[in-house]
Design a protein around this motif. Structure first.
Motif, PDB file in Angstrom:
ATOM      1  N   TYR A  28       1.098  -1.195  -0.025  1.00  0.00           N
ATOM      2  CA  TYR A  28       0.181  -0.047   0.175  1.00  0.00           C
ATOM      3  C   TYR A  28       0.791   1.260  -0.143  1.00  0.00           C
ATOM      4  N   SER A  46      -8.263   4.534  -0.157  1.00  0.00           N
ATOM      5  CA  SER A  46      -8.063   4.169   1.076  1.00  0.00           C
ATOM      6  C   SER A  46      -7.601   2.789   1.177  1.00  0.00           C
ATOM      7  N   GLU A  47      -6.515   2.260   2.487  1.00  0.00           N
ATOM      8  CA  GLU A  47      -5.928   1.260   2.510  1.00  0.00           C
ATOM      9  C   GLU A  47      -6.895  -0.062   2.325  1.00  0.00           C
ATOM     10  N   ARG A  48      -8.123   0.269   3.123  1.00  0.00           N
ATOM     11  CA  ARG A  48      -9.279  -0.796   2.904  1.00  0.00           C
ATOM     12  C   ARG A  48      -9.574  -1.041   1.599  1.00  0.00           C
ATOM     13  N   ASP A  49      -9.740   0.084   0.770  1.00  0.00           N
ATOM     14  CA  ASP A  49     -10.099  -0.222  -0.700  1.00  0.00           C
ATOM     15  C   ASP A  49      -9.090  -0.926  -1.343  1.00  0.00           C
ATOM     16  N   TYR A  50      -7.971  -0.663  -1.178  1.00  0.00           N
ATOM     17  CA  TYR A  50      -6.968  -1.052  -2.000  1.00  0.00           C
ATOM     18  C   TYR A  50      -6.744  -2.564  -1.469  1.00  0.00           C
ATOM     19  N   TRP A  51      -6.764  -3.026  -0.409  1.00  0.00           N
ATOM     20  CA  TRP A  51      -6.652  -4.418  -0.157  1.00  0.00           C
ATOM     21  C   TRP A  51      -7.929  -5.206  -0.664  1.00  0.00           C
ATOM     22  N   ARG A  52      -9.296  -4.476  -0.623  1.00  0.00           N
ATOM     23  CA  ARG A  52     -10.331  -5.185  -1.102  1.00  0.00           C
ATOM     24  C   ARG A  52     -10.031  -5.302  -2.647  1.00  0.00           C
ATOM     25  N   TYR A  55      -7.503  -8.091  -3.020  1.00  0.00           N
ATOM     26  CA  TYR A  55      -8.026  -9.653  -2.909  1.00  0.00           C
ATOM     27  C   TYR A  55      -8.696  -9.818  -3.840  1.00  0.00           C
TER      28      TYR A  55
END
Length: 65
Positions: A28, A46-52, A55
């Protein structure tokens, strides 16, 4: 004894860096740096959206053949 402790600490940091890179801990941060360099002023996920997104991109899609 100081040199030995320094070498052990350095080796520990290097192992930590390698393990973090292997596990994706810095992905990230690299993404944010890339976006800032190539698309300045544009919004960053956002970091959350990036990892989603990462995945979902790695999921295997079923194929007919």
């Amino acid at each position: 004894m100081g040199r030995l402790a320094s070498r052990v600490a350095r080796a520990g940091r290097q192992i930590g860096w390698y393990w973090g890179s292997l596990m994706g801990d810095n992905h990230y941060r690299r993404y944010v740096a890339h976006r800032a360099r190539t698309h300045p002023g544009e919004p960053v996920m956002s970091e959350r959206d990036y990892w989603r997104m990462r995945y979902r991109a790695s999921e295997v899609q079923p194929r007919c053949c």
